[in-house]
Design a protein around this motif. Structure first.
Motif, PDB file in Angstrom:
ATOM      1  N   CYS A   1      42.631  59.171 136.747  1.00 36.46           N
ATOM      2  CA  CYS A   1      42.945  59.747 138.047  1.00 36.46           C
ATOM      3  C   CYS A   1      44.260  60.508 137.934  1.00 36.46           C
TER       4      CYS A   1
ATOM      5  N   CYS B   1      47.074  58.940 140.278  1.00 37.78           N
ATOM      6  CA  CYS B   1      47.650  57.678 139.811  1.00 37.78           C
ATOM      7  C   CYS B   1      48.410  57.840 138.492  1.00 37.78           C
TER       8      CYS B   1
ATOM      9  N   CYS C   1      38.757  57.691 143.145  1.00 38.23           N
ATOM     10  CA  CYS C   1      39.578  56.753 142.389  1.00 38.23           C
ATOM     11  C   CYS C   1      39.595  55.416 143.128  1.00 38.23           C
TER      12      CYS C   1
ATOM     13  N   THR D   1      41.692  53.176 143.135  1.00 37.68           N
ATOM     14  CA  THR D   1      43.034  52.793 143.586  1.00 37.68           C
ATOM     15  C   THR D   1      43.502  53.658 144.761  1.00 37.68           C
ATOM     16  N   CYS D   2      43.435  55.003 144.580  1.00 39.43           N
ATOM     17  CA  CYS D   2      44.046  55.867 145.582  1.00 39.43           C
ATOM     18  C   CYS D   2      43.030  56.733 146.327  1.00 39.43           C
TER      19      CYS D   2
HETATM   20 ZN   LIG Z   1      44.080  57.267 141.710  1.00 38.70          ZN
END
Ligand SMILES: [Zn+2]
Ligand SMILES: [Zn+2]
Length: 915
Positions: A433, A436, A468, A470-471
């Motif tokens: 990503c 990230c 992603c 995470t984000c």
């Molecule tokens: Zn990310």
């Protein structure tokens, strides 16, 4: 039935291509999971798509085709699955060379267009080896031809990678790897070829930081790496360095000091000064020592093995040196560094030194240990079950001797670096990503490929994730690396059968029956298939691993283009036929020994094909018309004998094929046909066939024709073309020999008494022929001969064979007790229980015969002396294989028997001359 027409001479070219096309078109090689027989499956070791059939392939593939055709005839449900390997670096190099000729480069084309070019290349040239395999007669199921980069297999590769990752068996790490500075990629340990060279050992003084009058002397073969040293090691119990551990030395040519550490693993106190430099970024043992002592790693080379500016800066190299060596290749830098050390008075001495140099197996460039982020497979958890499967016999390695090599290697195995920095191959299914990893994803190589530092966090998935995790970002960079070619070939036994889908093929044919391979890829490939098979299928990929020898030239030298000693199978097939090549290779495939191949040998088996052809032409003149062989009891002696011998040959060939003794099976087939069928049997029955009123005529024609037909089926797996061509011209049922039953032993054909009688018969004819030569009788002259055997019953049998003896011995043969023989002018020859008396007629020149005898005795003695000398030489006895020694001993015994007979003849002739 009118006699079919066979051309006067056998022309393989006219026969082979025609039959192959017919077989293939009629689908004889096609496998079906629903076939009723017990499954028998071989997956071919996929040759490189760049490859051309070399003699090693020819051996490997001939042996597999023999097994496949044999099992198919036995009624098994046979699949021989063919395919080719995308061969990452090899193929990329070929296409790069092509581009170079067009004044282009991989980089100028860009990754996507380059990959397109490789596919184009594959479409044009990728079937070269497949067509050559067909020339050799390989009965693969071509409908199932696979390629390691085709859609199904690529899917399987991604599946395997993701599963290993999810199971925690794949990780990214910074490791020292073998790096080819020309191919610009990592190489696995076994892709590095080692070569002994004469190098130099340099001793360099490192002054103690706080007391420069004290020096520690280290020795190195690669002084240019000293700039990356991060410690010096001594043995912790070495009194010479008492109290120095923990202190520092000044690293010459830099402004750094480095610590002195105690390390009993790296340092051998007995060796040299007992002080060793540690360069963790440029040496494998130093890398591990660096781990033990938490030392920094300073990499001073770039990926072309030139002195790197970042590295030299990090190493705090003196500016004066820096200017001279920056971007210079390591070799040039070495001279400059040595000179600088000499000027500083720190070069103590230079000695000659033998050392081993690693080279890229592909391009022969010197390989560098190189620090870089790579993908690894954690190997121990995979290796343990693979060790067990061989230990407990679920996999059998043949010859058994290689088992220990396998086990030893598997116990020492290190994590497997599976990433390669090339373009042609399966992309690693990992994405980064950009949001990230924004801080670490900063640099690209000149060709635009991203450099992914170790700190970047990948998302591993079968396809690029939409968001992603995470984000929730959408921008990703794909991992630029591709997988080691051996990763896709490691799952070959099940990916080719449809895995990860549960296909009928996978259920029917896995585990496969046997893997036929050369020793050179036992570790590259075989070990990996075992690990991957156990991991993903929960079962071994094959039951047997048969390892064949390497093919070398007639002198035992490795074949190479530069030596000009290469035997090209395509050329040889053109000249002598595929059958002759196949039979040659099979007949020489003794376990564990290199094959010393000479073209004369192949020519010899071309003559064998001609002999078979002539046998067929002879049989055609005497065909019985139908196939209905009567029971042996109804046959005269020659038929009973040849049927018994054929039964024995069937038994031998089957047993030997079961044991993967292709050599012994081939030799049994050859001996039977050439020496028993042609030399003796056909000669014995000629008078019967030539006499149209002979009472045994019909039954003998039947035996002649039907034993030949059985033997052709027995031979078929070895020489598929000529056997089909002839079989079609004999009375038969069915449309091809390929699907006929393989002959099974017929116990009713076994006839010990016929075989014993033949053995006596053969010896008598041998003696008569020897006597005829000795007495110089012209071939046409009829001679009076008396024979007797110490056993009355045998003498009685000989009476029944009078006609046969007369025919082959060319004379009037009287099997009568010796008491009834004439008392003079008869030469007596004795062997075993047999005595043969040959009449010495007035036409014989006794003096001439004596001269001839004297010569023969001298020759016999000379040969006996030669053999005896060899057998007494400890050098010969210790090196020669046991069967060669036995053969020498047997020949020596035979010579001693000959000698006795010659001496006796000499005495008899002398007596006649004096009388
Ligand atoms: Zn990310
Ligand atoms: Zn290379």
């Amino acid at each position: 039935m009118s006699a079919p027409q066979l051309d006067k001479t056998y022309d393989p070219k006219a026969v082979e291509g025609r039959w192959y096309q017919t077989w293939n078109e009629r689908g004889y090689f096609h496998a079906s999971p629903t076939h009723p027989g017990q499954p028998y499956c071989i997956v071919i070791p996929p040759p490189n798509v760049t490859g051309s059939l070399h003699v090693g392939h020819a051996l490997n593939h001939s042996l597999q085709d023999i097994l496949i055709r044999w099992r198919r005839m036995q009624g098994r449900n046979v699949l021989w699955l063919p395919g080719t390997d995308h061969a990452g670096i090899a193929t990329q190099n070929v296409v790069e060379k092509q581009l170079m000729n067009e004044r282009m480069s991989r980089e100028s084309l860009g990754r996507e267009r380059f990959i397109e070019r490789v596919w184009q290349w594959k479409a044009t040239y990728g079937n070269t080896i497949v067509n050559q395999q067909k020339q050799l007669g390989e009965s693969c199921d071509w409908d199932r031809l696979r390629f390691t980069m085709d859609e199904g297999l690529s899917k399987a590769v991604i599946e395997a990678f993701v599963r290993l990752y999810e199971d925690g068996l794949i990780y990214r790490g910074e490791r020292l790897i073998n790096w080819c500075p020309r191919c610009l990629t990592a190489l696995s340990d076994i892709e590095v070829e080692h070569e002994e060279i004469k190098g130099k050992l340099y001793s360099i003084d490192y002054p103690l930081d706080l007391n420069p009058t004290i020096h520690l002397t280290v020795a190195t073969t690669r002084p240019e790496t000293m700039l990356g040293d991060t410690a010096v090691a001594v043995h912790p119990e070495d009194p010479r360095y008492n109290g120095l551990i923990g202190k520092h030395v000044r690293l010459p040519l830099t402004s750094r000091t480095i610590p002195i550490v105690g390390d009993s693993i790296l340092v051998d106190r007995e060796l040299g000064t007992g002080a060793v430099k540690i360069t963790p970024a440029h040496d494998f043992s130093d890398f591990e020592a660096g781990e033990r002592h938490h030392l920094p790693r300073i990499s001073i080379f770039d990926d072309h093995a030139r002195m790197d500016s970042n590295g030299l800066t990090e190493a705090a190299v003196d500016q004066s040196i820096m200017g001279k060596i920056l971007l210079r290749p390591a070799r040039d830098a070495r001279a400059i560094i040595i000179e600088s050390l000499r000027q500083a008075g720190l070069l103590l001495k230079t000695e000659d030194h033998k050392m081993s140099l690693g080279k890229c197996y592909r391009c022969k460039t010197v390989v560098e240990p190189y620090l870089s982020p790579q993908w690894f497979v954690k190997i121990k958890p995979l290796a343990e079950p693979a060790i067990k499967a061989v230990e407990d016999g679920r996999i059998r390695i043949i010859p058994e001797g290689w088992t220990n090599n396998y086990l030893g290697w598997m116990r020492e195995i290190r994590d497997w670096c599976v990433s390669r920095q090339i373009w042609w191959g399966h992309r690693i299914p990992a994405w980064y990503c950009q949001t990230c990893n924004g801080e670490v994803l900063v640099s690209t190589k000149p060709d635009g490929t991203w450099i992914i530092p170790l700190e970047a966090r990948p998302v591993v998935a079968k396809t690029q994730p939409p968001l992603c995790p995470t984000c929730r970002g959408k921008d990703f960079i794909g991992d630029p690396d591709v997988l080691d070619t051996w990763f896709s070939s490691g799952i070959w036994p099940f990916s080719t059968l449809g895995w990860p889908e549960q296909t009928p093929e996978l259920k029917t044919y896995y585990p496969t029956s046997v893997l036929v391979t050369g020793l050179d890829i036992l570790f590259f490939w075989v070990a990996r298939m075992i690990m991957m098979g156990l991991k993903f299928m929960g079962d071994v990929p094959f039951r047997d691993v048969y390892i064949h020898a390497l093919v070398r030239d007639a002198e035992g030298q490795k074949m190479s283009k530069s030596k000009g000693n290469v035997i090209d199978p395509l050329h040889v097939m053109e000249q002598f036929g595929a059958d002759a090549l196949r039979f040659t290779l099979a007949s020489m495939a003794s376990p564990g020994r290199d094959i010393k191949l000479a073209e004369e040998r192949i020519e010899g088996y071309r003559n064998f094909a001609n002999k078979i052809w002539n046998g067929a032409r002879f049989a055609h003149m005497h065909l019985a018309g139908t196939k209905e062989l009567r029971p042996p009891a109804e046959h005269p002696f020659p038929n009973r004998w040849i049927m018994s011998r054929l039964n024995q040959t069937i038994q031998t060939v089957t047993t030997e094929l079961d044991a993967y003794r292709f050599d012994r099976a081939a030799n049994a087939l050859y001996q039977f046909f050439w020496h028993e069928y042609c030399d003796w049997y056909l000669e014995l029955i000629k008078p019967v066939l030539q006499d149209s009123a002979h009472p045994h005529g019909a039954i003998t024609r039947q035996a002649l024709q039907d034993t030949f037909e059985v033997w052709l089926r027995l031979l078929h797996p070895f020489m598929p073309f000529i056997t089909e061509e002839i079989w079609q011209t004999l009375p038969h049922t069915g449309e091809t020999i390929i699907t006929q039953p393989y002959p099974t032993p017929l116990p009713a054909w076994h006839d010990a008494s016929a075989e014993n009688t033949f053995s006596v018969f053969e010896q008598i004819i041998g003696l008569i022929r020897a006597a005829r030569v000795l007495l110089n009788y012209p071939p046409g002259q009829e001679v009076r001969v008396f024979v007797t055997h110490e056993e009355l019953a045998t003498t009685a049998t000989l009476v029944t064979l009078k006609q046969d003896l007369a025919h082959l011995g060319r004379g009037q043969i009287s099997p009568i007790p010796i008491s009834q023989w004439p008392t003079s002018n008869v030469l007596h020859l004795v062997t075993g229980g047999i005595t043969v008396g040959v009449s010495v007629e007035g036409t014989v020149d006794l003096k001439n015969s004596l001269d001839f005898l004297t010569k023969q005795i001298t020759e016999t003695d000379r040969e006996a002396q030669r053999l005896d000398g060899k057998l007494k030489s400890t050098d010969f006895v210790s090196k020669a294989p046991p069967e060669v020694i036995t053969d020498h001993q047997n020949r020596l015994r035979a010579l001693s028997r000959d000698r006795a007979m010659l001496t006796s003849s000499e005495q008899q002739l002398h007596a006649m001359l004096e009388a």
